[in-house]
Design an enzyme around this catalytic site. Structure first.
Site, PDB file in Angstrom:
ATOM      1  N   GLY A  10      42.963  40.950  36.446  1.00  0.00           N
ATOM      2  CA  GLY A  10      43.079  39.535  36.088  1.00  0.00           C
ATOM      3  C   GLY A  10      43.181  39.382  34.578  1.00  0.00           C
ATOM      4  O   GLY A  10      42.722  38.382  34.015  1.00  0.00           O
ATOM      5  N   SER A  12      45.860  38.952  32.815  1.00  0.00           N
ATOM      6  CA  SER A  12      47.068  38.276  32.343  1.00  0.00           C
ATOM      7  C   SER A  12      46.809  36.840  31.883  1.00  0.00           C
ATOM      8  O   SER A  12      47.664  36.231  31.259  1.00  0.00           O
ATOM      9  CB  SER A  12      48.132  38.265  33.444  1.00  0.00           C
ATOM     10  OG  SER A  12      47.635  37.613  34.593  1.00  0.00           O
ATOM     11  N   ARG A  13      45.624  36.311  32.222  1.00  0.00           N
ATOM     12  CA  ARG A  13      45.346  34.915  31.854  1.00  0.00           C
ATOM     13  C   ARG A  13      43.847  34.748  31.584  1.00  0.00           C
ATOM     14  O   ARG A  13      43.036  35.600  31.921  1.00  0.00           O
ATOM     15  CB  ARG A  13      45.729  33.967  33.007  1.00  0.00           C
ATOM     16  CG  ARG A  13      47.201  33.971  33.333  1.00  0.00           C
ATOM     17  CD  ARG A  13      47.613  32.737  34.090  1.00  0.00           C
ATOM     18  NE  ARG A  13      46.755  32.447  35.231  1.00  0.00           N
ATOM     19  CZ  ARG A  13      46.739  31.278  35.856  1.00  0.00           C
ATOM     20  NH1 ARG A  13      47.516  30.299  35.452  1.00  0.00           N
ATOM     21  NH2 ARG A  13      45.956  31.079  36.899  1.00  0.00           N
ATOM     22  N   SER A 139      29.682  34.879  38.075  1.00  0.00           N
ATOM     23  CA  SER A 139      29.657  33.441  37.748  1.00  0.00           C
ATOM     24  C   SER A 139      28.217  32.959  37.859  1.00  0.00           C
ATOM     25  O   SER A 139      27.406  33.589  38.549  1.00  0.00           O
ATOM     26  CB  SER A 139      30.528  32.659  38.740  1.00  0.00           C
ATOM     27  OG  SER A 139      30.455  31.272  38.484  1.00  0.00           O
ATOM     28  N   TYR A 153      33.423  30.563  47.386  1.00  0.00           N
ATOM     29  CA  TYR A 153      33.443  31.158  46.038  1.00  0.00           C
ATOM     30  C   TYR A 153      32.037  31.615  45.628  1.00  0.00           C
ATOM     31  O   TYR A 153      31.846  32.734  45.129  1.00  0.00           O
ATOM     32  CB  TYR A 153      33.986  30.118  45.055  1.00  0.00           C
ATOM     33  CG  TYR A 153      33.956  30.542  43.609  1.00  0.00           C
ATOM     34  CD1 TYR A 153      34.896  31.443  43.110  1.00  0.00           C
ATOM     35  CD2 TYR A 153      32.989  30.057  42.732  1.00  0.00           C
ATOM     36  CE1 TYR A 153      34.874  31.838  41.774  1.00  0.00           C
ATOM     37  CE2 TYR A 153      32.962  30.443  41.400  1.00  0.00           C
ATOM     38  CZ  TYR A 153      33.908  31.330  40.929  1.00  0.00           C
ATOM     39  OH  TYR A 153      33.882  31.725  39.607  1.00  0.00           O
TER      40      TYR A 153
HETATM   41  P1  NAP Z   1      42.430  32.224  35.795  1.00  0.00           P
HETATM   42  O1  NAP Z   1      42.707  31.595  34.491  1.00  0.00           O
HETATM   43  O2  NAP Z   1      42.886  31.546  37.030  1.00  0.00           O
HETATM   44  O3  NAP Z   1      42.996  33.742  35.777  1.00  0.00           O
HETATM   45  C1  NAP Z   1      42.794  34.539  36.933  1.00  0.00           C
HETATM   46  C2  NAP Z   1      43.355  35.923  36.716  1.00  0.00           C
HETATM   47  O4  NAP Z   1      43.141  36.712  37.923  1.00  0.00           O
HETATM   48  C3  NAP Z   1      44.832  35.911  36.464  1.00  0.00           C
HETATM   49  O5  NAP Z   1      45.145  36.955  35.570  1.00  0.00           O
HETATM   50  C4  NAP Z   1      45.408  36.217  37.834  1.00  0.00           C
HETATM   51  O6  NAP Z   1      46.691  36.801  37.724  1.00  0.00           O
HETATM   52  C5  NAP Z   1      44.406  37.209  38.372  1.00  0.00           C
HETATM   53  N1  NAP Z   1      44.396  37.320  39.838  1.00  0.00           N
HETATM   54  C6  NAP Z   1      44.054  36.368  40.745  1.00  0.00           C
HETATM   55  N2  NAP Z   1      44.195  36.846  41.995  1.00  0.00           N
HETATM   56  C7  NAP Z   1      44.628  38.116  41.878  1.00  0.00           C
HETATM   57  C8  NAP Z   1      44.980  39.129  42.810  1.00  0.00           C
HETATM   58  N3  NAP Z   1      44.913  38.924  44.134  1.00  0.00           N
HETATM   59  N4  NAP Z   1      45.411  40.315  42.343  1.00  0.00           N
HETATM   60  C9  NAP Z   1      45.505  40.544  41.007  1.00  0.00           C
HETATM   61  N5  NAP Z   1      45.195  39.626  40.077  1.00  0.00           N
HETATM   62  C10 NAP Z   1      44.762  38.420  40.503  1.00  0.00           C
HETATM   63  O7  NAP Z   1      40.851  32.453  35.991  1.00  0.00           O
HETATM   64  P2  NAP Z   1      39.656  32.498  34.902  1.00  0.00           P
HETATM   65  O8  NAP Z   1      39.130  31.131  34.765  1.00  0.00           O
HETATM   66  O9  NAP Z   1      40.068  33.256  33.715  1.00  0.00           O
HETATM   67  O10 NAP Z   1      38.580  33.340  35.744  1.00  0.00           O
HETATM   68  C11 NAP Z   1      38.514  34.747  35.639  1.00  0.00           C
HETATM   69  C12 NAP Z   1      37.248  35.238  36.308  1.00  0.00           C
HETATM   70  O11 NAP Z   1      36.121  34.567  35.743  1.00  0.00           O
HETATM   71  C13 NAP Z   1      37.211  34.960  37.823  1.00  0.00           C
HETATM   72  O12 NAP Z   1      36.591  36.050  38.478  1.00  0.00           O
HETATM   73  C14 NAP Z   1      36.318  33.729  37.912  1.00  0.00           C
HETATM   74  O13 NAP Z   1      35.647  33.656  39.134  1.00  0.00           O
HETATM   75  C15 NAP Z   1      35.348  33.987  36.758  1.00  0.00           C
HETATM   76  N6  NAP Z   1      34.722  32.759  36.253  1.00  0.00           N
HETATM   77  C16 NAP Z   1      35.466  31.808  35.598  1.00  0.00           C
HETATM   78  C17 NAP Z   1      34.820  30.673  35.104  1.00  0.00           C
HETATM   79  C18 NAP Z   1      35.556  29.615  34.331  1.00  0.00           C
HETATM   80  O14 NAP Z   1      34.925  28.608  33.974  1.00  0.00           O
HETATM   81  N7  NAP Z   1      36.824  29.760  34.023  1.00  0.00           N
HETATM   82  C19 NAP Z   1      33.445  30.507  35.320  1.00  0.00           C
HETATM   83  C20 NAP Z   1      32.736  31.482  36.003  1.00  0.00           C
HETATM   84  C21 NAP Z   1      33.385  32.618  36.452  1.00  0.00           C
HETATM   85  P3  NAP Z   1      47.988  36.086  38.426  1.00  0.00           P
HETATM   86  O15 NAP Z   1      47.812  34.617  38.308  1.00  0.00           O
HETATM   87  O16 NAP Z   1      49.159  36.588  37.709  1.00  0.00           O
HETATM   88  O17 NAP Z   1      47.875  36.580  39.810  1.00  0.00           O
END
Ligand code: NAP
Length: 250
Positions: A10, A12-13, A139, A153
């Site tokens: 993950g 890439s973003r 999380s 989730y």
């Molecule tokens: P995001 O911006 O939606 O980015 C998600 C990343 O995961 C992208 O690079 C996406 O790549 C990749 N991904 C998703 N499904 C995948 C799959 N099946 N195979 C390979 N790659 C996959 O999410 P984020 O907010 O950065 O969150 C990242 C992590 O932090 C997650 O585990 C999330 O639960 C955790 N988290 C986030 C927050 C928050 O506030 N943002 C809070 C607590 C925990 P593609 O889109 O190219 O598939």
């Protein structure tokens, strides 16, 4: 110089890209894994604009054969793998009464099973490294708090911690540590898609009165992956601006 090699799922973003850029800036050899080629290329270009290199791998974590191949390709191309960041995750929302089995399964498949599959694929290389570090992005939601619409989730994020504690025990003999960062609300593309009202409500709930940044999480991941953190394993580090602290909303 023997550069440490890092693979970020993950990457890439959002948080994963923040983690990848932090390691790249510190001089590590960094690979990122994601599904969308477009997101991967955009991440690579963003890194290049900062004079940094990210090696990109398109792979869906739900496909264990593809994942094993991807991890091996990275390790063979770059002469090993020292640090695995299990960060890829999805967070669709559905009220419990309307949640389908498919929605439940999809979230477990990426978030918790994807963590297991990533660690399993990396294990032969981490064992060889004699330094291995696994850092999981969990999380606060699930392990500490609840949020309506995220029963699937929350369960997946708590599952990651159960996995982490046992993996930490099993892998200690190879000097591999396994830890988790628990982000609160971090400003990413994923969080942005939840809408402005969600973001505003979360800022209001954070004692430090802001959303977290991907750099806030990257700093914690970088620490847990460092040599200095070599005696820390099976632990969690909450990075949430104090969101879980208040005993009342008043
Ligand atoms: P995001 O911006 O939606 O980015 C998600 C990343 O995961 C992208 O690079 C996406 O790549 C990749 N991904 C998703 N499904 C995948 C799959 N099946 N195979 C390979 N790659 C996959 O999410 P984020 O907010 O950065 O969150 C990242 C992590 O932090 C997650 O585990 C999330 O639960 C955790 N988290 C986030 C927050 C928050 O506030 N943002 C809070 C607590 C925990 P593609 O889109 O190219 O598939």
């Amino acid at each position: 110089m023997n550069l440490k090699k890092v693979l970020v799922t993950g990457g890439s973003r959002g948080i994963g890209l923040g983690i990848a850029l932090r390691f790249a800036r510190e001089g590590f050899c960094v690979g990122i894994v994601g599904r969308s080629q477009q997101h991967l290329i955009a991440a690579q270009e963003k890194a290049a604009q900062q004079g940094l290199v990210l090696h990109v791998y398109s792979c869906d974590l739900q496909d264990s054969a593809q994942l094993t191949d991807t991890v091996s390709r990275f390790a063979k191309q770059h002469n090993g793998l020292d640090i695995l960041c299990c960060n890829a995750g999805i967070f669709p929302s559905a009220p419990l009464a309307e949640m389908t089995e498919q929605q439940w399964d999809d979230v477990q498949a990426v978030n918790s099973k994807g963590t297991f599959l990533s660690v399993k694929a990396a294990l032969p290389w981490l064992k060889q490294a004699e330094y291995g570090r696994v850092v999981i992005t969990s999380s606060i939601t699930g392990p500490v708090t609840g949020y309506p619409g995220w029963a699937h989730y929350a369960a997946s994020k708590a599952a990651q911690l159960g996995f982490m504690r046992t993996a930490a025990l099993e892998l200690a003999g190879w000097n591999i540590t396994v830890n988790a960062v628990l982000p609160g609300n971090i400003f990413t593309e994923g969080l942005e898609s939840m809408g402005e009202a969600y973001a505003a409500a979360m800022i209001n709930a954070v004692p430090l009165k802001r959303l977290g940044t991907v750099e806030d999480i990257a700093a914690a991941v970088h620490f847990l992956a460092s040599k200095e953190a070599g005696f820390i394993t099976g632990q969690t580090l909450i990075v949430d601006g104090g969101q879980i602290l208040p005993e009342s909303t008043g």
